[in-house]
Write a protein that holds these residues in place. Structure first.
Motif, PDB file in Angstrom:
ATOM      1  N   LEU A   1       0.802  -1.226   0.000  1.00  0.00           N
ATOM      2  CA  LEU A   1       0.000   0.000   0.000  1.00  0.00           C
ATOM      3  C   LEU A   1       0.831   1.271   0.000  1.00  0.00           C
ATOM      4  N   ARG A   2       2.134   1.140   0.297  1.00  0.00           N
ATOM      5  CA  ARG A   2       2.960   2.342   0.455  1.00  0.00           C
ATOM      6  C   ARG A   2       2.285   3.303   1.421  1.00  0.00           C
ATOM      7  N   ASP A   3       1.770   2.749   2.528  1.00  0.00           N
ATOM      8  CA  ASP A   3       1.010   3.533   3.510  1.00  0.00           C
ATOM      9  C   ASP A   3       1.974   4.290   4.426  1.00  0.00           C
ATOM     10  N   GLY A   4       2.525   5.393   3.926  1.00  0.00           N
ATOM     11  CA  GLY A   4       3.459   6.176   4.721  1.00  0.00           C
ATOM     12  C   GLY A   4       4.741   5.406   4.976  1.00  0.00           C
ATOM     13  N   HIS A   5       5.342   5.666   6.112  1.00  0.00           N
ATOM     14  CA  HIS A   5       6.571   4.991   6.495  1.00  0.00           C
ATOM     15  C   HIS A   5       6.248   3.963   7.574  1.00  0.00           C
ATOM     16  N   PRO A   6       6.620   2.709   7.363  1.00  0.00           N
ATOM     17  CA  PRO A   6       6.325   1.698   8.379  1.00  0.00           C
ATOM     18  C   PRO A   6       7.199   1.901   9.605  1.00  0.00           C
ATOM     19  N   ASP A   7       6.845   1.228  10.653  1.00  0.00           N
ATOM     20  CA  ASP A   7       7.647   1.276  11.877  1.00  0.00           C
ATOM     21  C   ASP A   7       8.815   0.309  11.697  1.00  0.00           C
ATOM     22  N   PHE A   8       9.947   0.850  11.188  1.00  0.00           N
ATOM     23  CA  PHE A   8      11.098  -0.011  10.934  1.00  0.00           C
ATOM     24  C   PHE A   8      11.657  -0.590  12.230  1.00  0.00           C
ATOM     25  N   ARG A   9      11.439   0.099  13.322  1.00  0.00           N
ATOM     26  CA  ARG A   9      11.892  -0.451  14.603  1.00  0.00           C
ATOM     27  C   ARG A   9      11.143  -1.732  14.926  1.00  0.00           C
ATOM     28  N   ALA A  10       9.821  -1.734  14.687  1.00  0.00           N
ATOM     29  CA  ALA A  10       9.026  -2.942  14.927  1.00  0.00           C
ATOM     30  C   ALA A  10       9.458  -4.074  14.003  1.00  0.00           C
ATOM     31  N   ILE A  11       9.761  -3.741  12.736  1.00  0.00           N
ATOM     32  CA  ILE A  11      10.203  -4.767  11.794  1.00  0.00           C
ATOM     33  C   ILE A  11      11.542  -5.348  12.228  1.00  0.00           C
ATOM     34  N   ALA A  12      12.466  -4.478  12.661  1.00  0.00           N
ATOM     35  CA  ALA A  12      13.782  -4.949  13.099  1.00  0.00           C
ATOM     36  C   ALA A  12      13.664  -5.820  14.345  1.00  0.00           C
ATOM     37  N   ILE A  13      12.827  -5.393  15.294  1.00  0.00           N
ATOM     38  CA  ILE A  13      12.639  -6.187  16.514  1.00  0.00           C
ATOM     39  C   ILE A  13      12.062  -7.549  16.167  1.00  0.00           C
ATOM     40  N   SER A  14      11.096  -7.586  15.252  1.00  0.00           N
ATOM     41  CA  SER A  14      10.496  -8.860  14.843  1.00  0.00           C
ATOM     42  C   SER A  14      11.551  -9.780  14.236  1.00  0.00           C
ATOM     43  N   CYS A  15      12.404  -9.242  13.370  1.00  0.00           N
ATOM     44  CA  CYS A  15      13.426 -10.063  12.712  1.00  0.00           C
ATOM     45  C   CYS A  15      14.415 -10.627  13.733  1.00  0.00           C
ATOM     46  N   VAL A  16      14.786  -9.825  14.717  1.00  0.00           N
ATOM     47  CA  VAL A  16      15.728 -10.293  15.744  1.00  0.00           C
ATOM     48  C   VAL A  16      15.087 -11.394  16.587  1.00  0.00           C
ATOM     49  N   ILE A  17      13.846 -11.181  17.014  1.00  0.00           N
ATOM     50  CA  ILE A  17      13.158 -12.173  17.841  1.00  0.00           C
ATOM     51  C   ILE A  17      12.954 -13.470  17.059  1.00  0.00           C
ATOM     52  N   ILE A  18      12.544 -13.357  15.795  1.00  0.00           N
ATOM     53  CA  ILE A  18      12.303 -14.554  14.989  1.00  0.00           C
ATOM     54  C   ILE A  18      13.597 -15.320  14.767  1.00  0.00           C
ATOM     55  N   SER A  19      14.698 -14.606  14.498  1.00  0.00           N
ATOM     56  CA  SER A  19      15.986 -15.283  14.298  1.00  0.00           C
ATOM     57  C   SER A  19      16.410 -16.045  15.540  1.00  0.00           C
ATOM     58  N   ALA A  20      16.260 -15.414  16.702  1.00  0.00           N
ATOM     59  CA  ALA A  20      16.630 -16.074  17.953  1.00  0.00           C
ATOM     60  C   ALA A  20      15.745 -17.295  18.219  1.00  0.00           C
ATOM     61  N   CYS A  21      14.440 -17.147  17.989  1.00  0.00           N
ATOM     62  CA  CYS A  21      13.506 -18.262  18.217  1.00  0.00           C
ATOM     63  C   CYS A  21      13.761 -19.398  17.239  1.00  0.00           C
ATOM     64  N   LEU A  22      14.134 -19.076  16.001  1.00  0.00           N
ATOM     65  CA  LEU A  22      14.378 -20.111  15.008  1.00  0.00           C
ATOM     66  C   LEU A  22      15.619 -20.920  15.338  1.00  0.00           C
ATOM     67  N   VAL A  23      16.694 -20.242  15.690  1.00  0.00           N
ATOM     68  CA  VAL A  23      17.922 -20.953  16.060  1.00  0.00           C
ATOM     69  C   VAL A  23      17.690 -21.786  17.321  1.00  0.00           C
ATOM     70  N   GLY A  24      17.066 -21.190  18.329  1.00  0.00           N
ATOM     71  CA  GLY A  24      16.771 -21.933  19.550  1.00  0.00           C
ATOM     72  C   GLY A  24      15.840 -23.098  19.290  1.00  0.00           C
ATOM     73  N   GLY A  25      14.851 -22.906  18.392  1.00  0.00           N
ATOM     74  CA  GLY A  25      13.932 -23.981  18.062  1.00  0.00           C
ATOM     75  C   GLY A  25      14.610 -25.140  17.371  1.00  0.00           C
ATOM     76  N   LEU A  26      15.562 -24.852  16.473  1.00  0.00           N
ATOM     77  CA  LEU A  26      16.303 -25.917  15.799  1.00  0.00           C
ATOM     78  C   LEU A  26      17.096 -26.750  16.797  1.00  0.00           C
ATOM     79  N   VAL A  27      17.762 -26.070  17.721  1.00  0.00           N
ATOM     80  CA  VAL A  27      18.547 -26.779  18.734  1.00  0.00           C
ATOM     81  C   VAL A  27      17.634 -27.613  19.635  1.00  0.00           C
ATOM     82  N   TYR A  28      16.528 -27.023  20.063  1.00  0.00           N
ATOM     83  CA  TYR A  28      15.592 -27.747  20.935  1.00  0.00           C
ATOM     84  C   TYR A  28      14.979 -28.945  20.218  1.00  0.00           C
ATOM     85  N   PHE A  29      14.610 -28.755  18.952  1.00  0.00           N
ATOM     86  CA  PHE A  29      14.008 -29.843  18.178  1.00  0.00           C
ATOM     87  C   PHE A  29      14.994 -31.004  18.032  1.00  0.00           C
TER      88      PHE A  29
END
Length: 282
Positions: free
Chosen positions: A243-271
């Motif tokens: 939509l090009r709806d203004g400027h997104p909250d890049f901070r929220a996007i960055a936080i999501s990417c960091v959390i997902i990366s950590a959860c994915l690596v931890g999930g692989l090890v746990y699995f």
């Protein structure tokens, strides 16, 4: 031929055991078993729509009906702001990644239990099961995305080159779905409560994500805490590229990417740690 010339029997054997080193994820095995991954995905699609009266049309009906309900309740009655774009489009751009995520998490978290007979009988990388379950809903996503393009054309919303970034945010959504499945899958093997609690947890998660409402209505002092929900960054990214709806909250996007990366690596090890007991417990 005398006994002295007979070939000696080969008493060597191969003992296949799951690795005990938590850092040894053995991801190379996934490539060697890639054909099995393909057949698991195909089987999942056949099971989903087998004996369904309207078949794959459910992939179109579900997002359309969801957006219609949201448009009436939140767009018409609640007068929820939509950033200057028609509310059906505003809702659809969030419902589409959410429905993929919810379905991928549901299948991925319960796939090990559903494939218990297969897991007990033969050896294959167990990681293929959540991978297949998370990949299969991409077909539904593609069908829903085609509907979204039609709606964008109907409302004369232009499509820009930013849409080329859409696969990146889809990959983020897939990574989040897989990371949740890697944690909940082994837990559901031991505790069937996960299967009962999962639908409620997904429903709560939906209302905690900016699907029916924009992130802008969240008070500024709560934005950082709110952004710890990784789906916030995914939905913000989808709305931005479509939509090009203004400027997104890049901070929220960055936080999501960091959390997902950590959860994915931890999930692989746990699995990998828990998979050695799947066949015994399941």
């Amino acid at each position: 031929m005398t006994a002295a010339t007979l070939p000696k029997p080969d008493h060597r054997s191969i003992d296949i055991r799951p690795g005990r080193a938590l850092g040894k994820l053995e991801l190379g095995e996934l490539w060697r078993y890639r054909e099995l991954l393909y057949f698991l995905i195909l089987r999942e699609l056949k099971i989903r729509y087998r004996q369904a009266a309207i078949g794959a049309a459910w992939a179109l009906i579900q997002p359309i009906m969801t957006v219609a309900i949201f448009s009436v309740v939140f767009g018409h009655f609640a007068k929820m702001p939509s950033g200057g774009v028609p509310y059906p489009i505003f809702a659809f751009t969030a419902v589409l990644p959410w429905m993929y995520f919810a379905e991928a998490v549901r299948r991925g978290s319960t796939g090990l239990v559903a494939d218990s007979d297969l897991i007990r009988k033969i050896y294959f990388p167990r990681l293929l099961v959540p991978l297949a379950m998370v990949a299969a809903p991409l077909i539904d996503f593609a069908a829903g995305f085609a509907v979204l393009l039609v709606i964008l054309a109907f409302y004369q919303v232009p499509i820009t080159l930013y849409i080329l970034l859409l696969p990146l945010f889809l990959l983020v959504a897939l990574s989040l779905s897989l990371s949740v499945a890697l944690w909940l899958g082994p837990l559901s093997v031991r505790f069937r409560d996960v299967m009962h609690a999962l639908p409620f947890a997904i429903q709560v998660w939906m209302y905690a994500s900016p699907i029916a409402y924009p992130m802008a209505i969240v008070p500024e002092r709560w934005r950082l805490l709110y952004s710890l929900n990784p789906m916030v960054g995914v939905i913000e990214g989808f709305r931005w590229v479509l939509l090009r709806d203004g400027h997104p909250d890049f901070r929220a996007i960055a936080i999501s990417c960091v959390i997902i990366s950590a959860c994915l690596v931890g999930g692989l090890v746990y699995f990998k740690k828990m998979e050695r007991s799947f066949a015994d417990v399941i």
